[in-house]
Enzyme design. Structure first.
Site, PDB file in Angstrom:
ATOM      1  N   THR A 179       3.142  -0.716   8.680  1.00 11.90           N
ATOM      2  CA  THR A 179       3.744  -1.703   9.840  1.00 11.90           C
ATOM      3  C   THR A 179       3.892  -3.117   9.343  1.00 11.90           C
ATOM      4  OG1 THR A 179       1.537  -2.271  10.425  1.00 11.90           O
ATOM      5  CG2 THR A 179       2.249  -0.304  11.578  1.00 11.90           C
ATOM      6  N   ASP A 210       0.999  -1.276   0.023  1.00 15.64           N
ATOM      7  CA  ASP A 210       0.095   0.130   0.002  1.00 15.64           C
ATOM      8  C   ASP A 210       0.880   1.439   0.099  1.00 15.64           C
ATOM      9  OD1 ASP A 210       0.803   0.251   2.683  1.00 15.64           O
ATOM     10  OD2 ASP A 210      -1.178   0.366   3.504  1.00 15.64           O
ATOM     11  N   CYS A 217       3.133  -2.886   3.959  1.00 11.09           N
ATOM     12  CA  CYS A 217       2.089  -1.910   4.316  1.00 11.09           C
ATOM     13  C   CYS A 217       3.064  -1.035   5.308  1.00 11.09           C
ATOM     14  CB  CYS A 217       0.994  -2.398   4.945  1.00 11.09           C
ATOM     15  SG  CYS A 217       1.072  -3.314   6.490  1.00 11.09           S
ATOM     16  N   HIS A 263      10.707 -23.588   8.768  1.00  8.43           N
ATOM     17  CA  HIS A 263       9.757 -24.203   9.727  1.00  8.43           C
ATOM     18  C   HIS A 263       8.440 -24.029   9.149  1.00  8.43           C
ATOM     19  CE1 HIS A 263      12.293 -24.431  13.593  1.00  8.43           C
ATOM     20  NE2 HIS A 263      12.935 -24.939  12.458  1.00  8.43           N
ATOM     21  N   HIS A 285       7.638 -30.638  10.081  1.00 11.53           N
ATOM     22  CA  HIS A 285       7.229 -29.050   9.835  1.00 11.53           C
ATOM     23  C   HIS A 285       6.285 -29.323   8.601  1.00 11.53           C
ATOM     24  CE1 HIS A 285      10.070 -27.459  12.443  1.00 11.53           C
ATOM     25  NE2 HIS A 285      11.140 -28.018  11.817  1.00 11.53           N
TER      26      HIS A 285
END
Ligand code: RB5
Length: 145
Positions: free
Chosen positions: A67, A9, A65, A98, A133
């Site tokens: 954060t 964004d 974005c 993992h 995993h």
């Protein structure tokens, strides 16, 4: 050369542009926008780009974005997407080893450029370990109701 998508964004735009340029010689980068710093809604742009991973148009996606939080929440709403919000190289490495993360999420307003570049390079270079995993990663897909 691996074919990897990138999308952001407006909050991740500046770091997206830096990464796209910096990685041009080592990855085939497909840019899914946004194209400038005009405000856009991260759920839409990130979900659309994640669909390119699911359709195998690209092998993985770098999503950004401001954060990284909104992009990560949005991406993980799509079945088959395993998006990892990483702020350092160790979590980027383990997200692949993992969790076989197919989307790497970065906070454009959180990370320095060189750190972000090293996180991407680590994520790209690290293989999935499989084994126990793989069982856990497969279980993730049974959680969608
Ligand atoms: C946009 O201002 C900002 O909210 C967005 O980039 C992101 O940080 C959301 O989680």
């Amino acid at each position: 050369m691996k074919k990897i998508g990138i999308a952001s964004d407006h909050g991740g735009f500046e770091l997206k542009e830096f990464l796209r340029t910096a990685l041009a010689g080592e990855l085939e980068i497909v840019d899914y926008g946004t194209k400038d710093e005009t405000s856009v809604d991260y759920p839409i742009v990130i979900a659309e780009a994640c669909k390119k991973v699911l359709s195998k148009e690209v092998e993985g996606l770098i999503a950004l974005c401001g954060t990284g939080i909104g992009a990560s929440i949005a991406a993980n709403r799509l079945g088959g997407i395993r998006a990892a919000l990483c702020h350092d190289q160790l979590t980027a490495e383990l997200s692949k080893r993992h969790n076989n993360a197919n989307v790497l999420v970065l906070g454009g307003r959180i990370l320095g450029k060189e750190l972000a570049l090293n996180i991407v390079r680590t994520w790209i270079a690290t293989p999935f370990e499989g084994g126990r995993h793989e069982r856990r990663v497969n279980q993730l897909e049974t959680l969608n109701s």
